[in-house]
Design an enzyme around this catalytic site. Structure first.
Site, PDB file in Angstrom:
ATOM      1  N   GLN B 446       0.885  -1.166   0.000  1.00 28.32           N
ATOM      2  CA  GLN B 446       0.000   0.000   0.000  1.00 28.32           C
ATOM      3  C   GLN B 446       0.922   1.215   0.000  1.00 28.32           C
ATOM      4  O   GLN B 446       1.353   1.678   1.053  1.00 28.32           O
ATOM      5  CB  GLN B 446      -0.856  -0.061   1.267  1.00 28.32           C
ATOM      6  N   THR B 523     -10.322   3.421  -1.123  1.00 32.80           N
ATOM      7  CA  THR B 523     -11.136   4.616  -0.814  1.00 32.80           C
ATOM      8  C   THR B 523     -10.335   5.547   0.109  1.00 32.80           C
ATOM      9  O   THR B 523     -10.877   6.246   0.950  1.00 32.80           O
ATOM     10  CB  THR B 523     -12.472   4.156  -0.184  1.00 32.80           C
ATOM     11  N   HIS B 524      -9.021   5.541  -0.058  1.00 30.64           N
ATOM     12  CA  HIS B 524      -8.147   6.375   0.772  1.00 30.64           C
ATOM     13  C   HIS B 524      -7.876   7.705   0.075  1.00 30.64           C
ATOM     14  O   HIS B 524      -6.713   8.099  -0.123  1.00 30.64           O
ATOM     15  CB  HIS B 524      -6.836   5.641   1.063  1.00 30.64           C
ATOM     16  N   ASN B 525      -8.942   8.392  -0.318  1.00 33.86           N
ATOM     17  CA  ASN B 525      -8.791   9.715  -0.929  1.00 33.86           C
ATOM     18  C   ASN B 525      -8.388  10.695   0.182  1.00 33.86           C
ATOM     19  O   ASN B 525      -8.971  10.684   1.260  1.00 33.86           O
ATOM     20  CB  ASN B 525     -10.103  10.181  -1.554  1.00 33.86           C
TER      21      ASN B 525
END
Lengths: 321, 594
Positions: B446, B523-525
């Site tokens: 990640q 969804t790690h905006n």
């Protein structure tokens, strides 16, 4: 009045009195947990073989094998969205994408055509939750911008099936359903590679992706959606389906050997309110019996039920909304 | 004309993690809080029919309805941005509890390096290590300052893990015996052991961790918000342990074992009697009084009746998910929008995402794992190539990422692994996907995603949402830092996969094509309303208080000046506890907080 013995267990962590306990163990007995009661359960290949060559009988406790008609046997009235020609064509396409072969049944036995028809006649077909405001610039889009067609799934299927029939007519002077399997595969390869010029602005490969996804959904989603009949898809894969509300693998997840669990479906399980309907239960006082916090491990022998002797149900403050 | 309601002390926009933590902290101090939530209500009892891949996983039951509001997207400023019409590389949640209902529960503290990334990078490698297109910034707060707030979130949710870097005076947990697991030696120093021990190490995770071990790396069981054992937190909320049911990511947890606002912060806030959640209410605009540098309240629509209201408030917490936070700030005109041509302005600047890279896949001919069992944060990881945990002197990128294998529970529709060269349909596809269904293992890194002057958020000039507001426009593509990192991680991860000795392997490619908006990634905006100690370079200060509106607080991943090599939720939680402290101080004394 709170019974202090029961209370003891839940204070073990840090001496704080438990004011809310979102315990579910005391609901276990009620919820329909282990669908297939028979311990042995008919697993992947046995039922698969049975369906294929029609021999052997169903062990006691297993749901009877549902005899599924083909699109032709079911006739036009069985379809809400497709006309009969379209249904026959989708059935034939699906049968090549996920074929019936020596490994076992395929899309036809899973009822994929009925699944797709049903989906297209519902919100999915209408493009529910898709942003469908214009302007539409499919020709200006770069691939990374994804679907840019002014077509709902229903409209995409209408456009694509018409275009595909026209292509087969031009190319083979025939209809898709009447082509031999090898030619049917050639048509799908051409569709996937985008080498078909009767689709207009809709890219053939975009429709192929949609069709392939719908076929896999038809083979492997829960039978409540009309596909995966007799849980064929799950039996082929050895997928246990839903572990059932409050089902648990906690007791077995550490094991090294593969564990085959007969599949269970949402169908026919009394599983409480529709999602999103109820808020959290109102808060209660007593704390549920703190037996070992294992649910009825579906991996364990299915007919051994965990004896969770229940006290008051625990809940928290009723939503004031 | 909107109906003007009686004022309330505090309004939060959204009732997810950030909104509900602010509500809990403030209502416990006697302050009256109203959360306006555009979605409906829900709770563990409405999750009884949850184990349904088609409805929740593939058709996004819990996600924002794109037909009402979505985002436009382009790679660069010379392209036409087009709407994300279908999901999607990221999935904003909706409904009470927000994304905190369907998240996986992976819960990480960011590294000390992250919070002072600019100064520490310069200190280690010199200023020229930071390319001029990369507006890297320190966060204005250090790891040590944020540590107590991290603990508040971890204690409330009962995170399961093993510490690898305990401070000498650290508090252990009572009756807590421990077996073979080591913790993460690279983590920031901890003043507490984790509230509960790690989750069960499954055979597939063990295979990965042994391989990493054999290469001299430091694997450990990842910290998880899926409880490993029954737990009662200091608020008196007790929850059952995780049952490893395999329906976690994109699903609600009918056991309450996966921490969510609904089974942690919200019940406590409601118990005070000072908290009200108004569901089906969507905030259209924050009412900005620019002259007085404050907000008057919010304007919202009742989605069930269509009536519009103005809700005055003494203070507002904008807690609506990173992208929606920036959308409302831009639409309400609060703060100077970022202009990529001049580099002026701050709202929309430093938009970042997540560089998931280096994914090798191993196919094992006669081994099978119970991969249908799992949990959202059931995972083994190593941090040797994250942050500045390794030397970058002769590398062409900075930072790195956490590398982890997950066993979240594979589901049949979406998981059909086939060796390289297999068709995507037909008998061969059927044969291989059935053969390798439970005999395939993969993992990835990640990667931290660092900012670029060219990656930013603004309002789209053409497309609008259901209320006629312009959509948020995302201008984004992978940077050279991402591409070079991906190459490095592919090589490292292929080595680890080989050590797991699969029979066949699809090596990680190391190639990042163009960023695409249609394939789910993360969804790690993050970013767009970033925090800092300099108003010219940030939107909010270190209490998440807006520099140009002293009674508006914006906690969330939008405040991150860059996205780190981890999941964001622990840090969002910590910043929300910090923002709550700031709001309490503000409500007492007013003015900008230092």
């Amino acid at each position: 009045m709170r019974d202090n013995d029961q209370q003891h267990d839940s204070e073990q962590n840090n001496g704080v009195e438990s004011r809310w306990h979102f315990s579910r163990r005391n609901l276990l007995k009620g919820a329909g947990v282990a669908g297939g009661a028979a311990a042995s359960g008919v697993l992947g290949y046995d039922l698969v073989a049975m369906l294929q060559n029609g021999d052997g009988e169903i062990p006691e406790g297993e749901p009877p094998v549902e005899e599924l008609p083909t699109a032709e046997e079911a006739g036009a009235e069985a379809f809400e969205f497709f006309n009969l020609d379209e249904a026959l064509m989708v059935e034939a396409l699906a049968a090549r994408i996920f074929p019936t072969d020596e490994l076992g049944p395929g899309a036809t036995e899973a009822g994929v055509v009925f699944f797709i028809d049903h989906r297209l006649d519902g919100p999915y077909g209408e493009g529910e939750k898709h942003y469908m405001e214009g302007p539409f610039y499919p020709e200006r889009a770069i691939p990374e911008q994804g679907w840019q067609y002014d077509l709902t799934p229903k409209e995409a299927y209408n456009r694509a099936l018409t275009a595909l029939s026209k292509y087969v007519q031009q190319e083979y002077d025939d209809t898709y359903v009447d082509l031999p399997p090898e030619r049917q595969d050639d048509v799908i390869s051409a569709l996937e590679a985008g080498e078909i010029d009767t689709f207009g602005t809709l890219a053939p490969s975009a429709f192929f992706d949609m069709l392939r996804t719908n076929v896999l959904e038809g083979v492997y989603s829960d039978p409540v959606y009309e596909g995966n009949r007799n849980m064929i898809g799950w039996r082929l894969k050895g997928f246990p389906g839903t572990p059932g509300a409050l089902g648990s693998y906690r007791g077995r997840i550490g094991e090294a050997d593969f564990i085959e669990i007969p599949p269970t479906s949402l169908e026919g399980q009394d599983l409480g309110p529709e999602p999103g309907a109820g808020g959290p239960e109102p808060a209660g006082e007593g704390v549920g019996e703190n037996t070992a916090a294992d649910g009825p491990g579906l991996g364990e022998d299915a007919n051994e039920t965990t004896d969770a002797n229940t006290t008051t149900t625990d809940t928290n403050t009723e939503e004031n909304e | 004309m909107p109906t003007r309601l009686d004022p309330v002390e505090v309004v939060t926009i959204g009732a997810g993690w950030a909104g509900s933590i602010i509500a809990k902290e403030l209502t416990e101090e006697g302050i009256e809080v109203v959360s306006l939530e555009r979605g409906g209500d829900r709770g563990p009892d409405s999750y009884m029919k949850m184990h349904d891949e088609l409805r929740y996983d593939l058709h996004f039951e819990f996600m924002q309805d794109l037909s009402r509001n979505t985002y436009t997207f382009r790679h660069s400023r010379d392209q036409k941005a087009l709407p994300m019409r279908k999901y999607g590389s990221f999935l904003p949640g909706t409904g009470v509890g927000g994304a905190g209902v369907h998240w996986n529960g992976q819960t990480w503290r960011y590294l000390p390096y992250d919070f002072q990334i600019r100064s520490r990078t310069i200190e280690a490698y010199g200023e020229e290590k930071i390319p001029d297109w990369m507006p890297l910034q320190d966060w204005g707060i250090t790891y040590e300052e944020l540590r107590p707030y991290y603990w508040e979130f971890e204690e409330m949710t009962g995170i399961s893990g093993k510490a690898g870097n305990l401070l000498p005076e650290a508090e252990g947990r009572p009756n807590y015996e421990f077996d073979k697991h080591e913790g993460n030696p690279f983590e920031g120093p901890r003043a507490h052991e984790f509230p509960t021990p790690p989750m069960i190490q499954t055979p597939s995770i063990e295979r990965f961790m042994d391989a990493a071990d054999s290469l001299g790396l430091h694997p450990f069981m990842a910290p998880s918000a899926n409880l490993s054992e029954e737990y009662t937190n200091d608020d008196g909320v007790s929850r059952d342990p995780c049952q490893y049911c395999g329906f976690c990511d994109r699903f609600g947890c009918e056991w309450g074992a996966k921490a969510s606002p609904i089974v942690t912060s919200i019940p406590v806030a409601k118990e005070t009697g000072n908290y009200e959640i108004r569901t089906h209410k969507e905030v259209l605009e924050i009412l900005y009084d620019e002259a007085n540098q404050e907000v008057d309240g919010v304007r919202y629509i009742d989605r069930q009746t269509g009536d519009i209201y103005d809700q005055p408030a003494e203070a507002v917490a904008l807690t609506a998910f990173a992208l929606n936070n920036v959308h409302l700030l831009l639409y309400s005109g609060i703060g100077e929008p970022y202009d990529p041509e001049t580099g002026e302005g701050v709202v929309g600047k430093n938009y970042c995402y997540q560089n998931n890279c280096g994914t090798p896949t191993g196919f094992f001919d006669d081994e099978k794992w119970n991969l249908y069992m799992g949990a959202g944060a059931l995972s083994g990881a190593f941090d040797d190539f994250n942050g500045n945990n390794f030397d970058h002197s002769d590398l062409d990128f900075i930072h790195g990422g956490n590398t982890a294998i997950e066993q979240v529970g594979i589901r049949p529709v979406n998981h059909n692994p086939v060796p390289p060269g297999t068709d995507s349909w037909g008998s061969e596809f059927k044969k291989q996907s059935l053969k390798y269904n439970y005999s395939t293992l993969f993992f990835n890194t990640q990667g931290a995603q660092l900012p670029s002057v060219n990656n930013y958020l603004d309002l789209d000039p053409e497309y609008t949402d259901e209320y006629g507001r312009p959509l948020l426009r995302i201008t984004f593509d992978w940077t050279p830092n991402d591409r070079n990192m991906a190459e490095f991680m592919a090589e490292k991860n292929n080595e680890v996969m080989r050590a797991m000795n699969p029979d066949k392997m699809r090596p990680a490619s190391g190639e990042l094509g163009g960023y695409n908006i249609y394939e789910y990634q993360s969804t790690h905006n993050a970013g767009g309303a970033i925090m800092g100690d300099n108003p010219d370079e940030s939107v909010v200060n270190t209490y998440l208080q807006h520099w140009d509106a002293e009674n508006l607080f914006v906690p969330g991943a939008s405040a991150f000046p860059h996205q780190a090599g981890y999941n964001p939720t622990d840090t969002v939680g910590a910043l929300s506890f910090r923002a709550a402290e700031g709001m309490l101080e503000y409500l007492e004394g007013g003015g900008m907080l230092e």
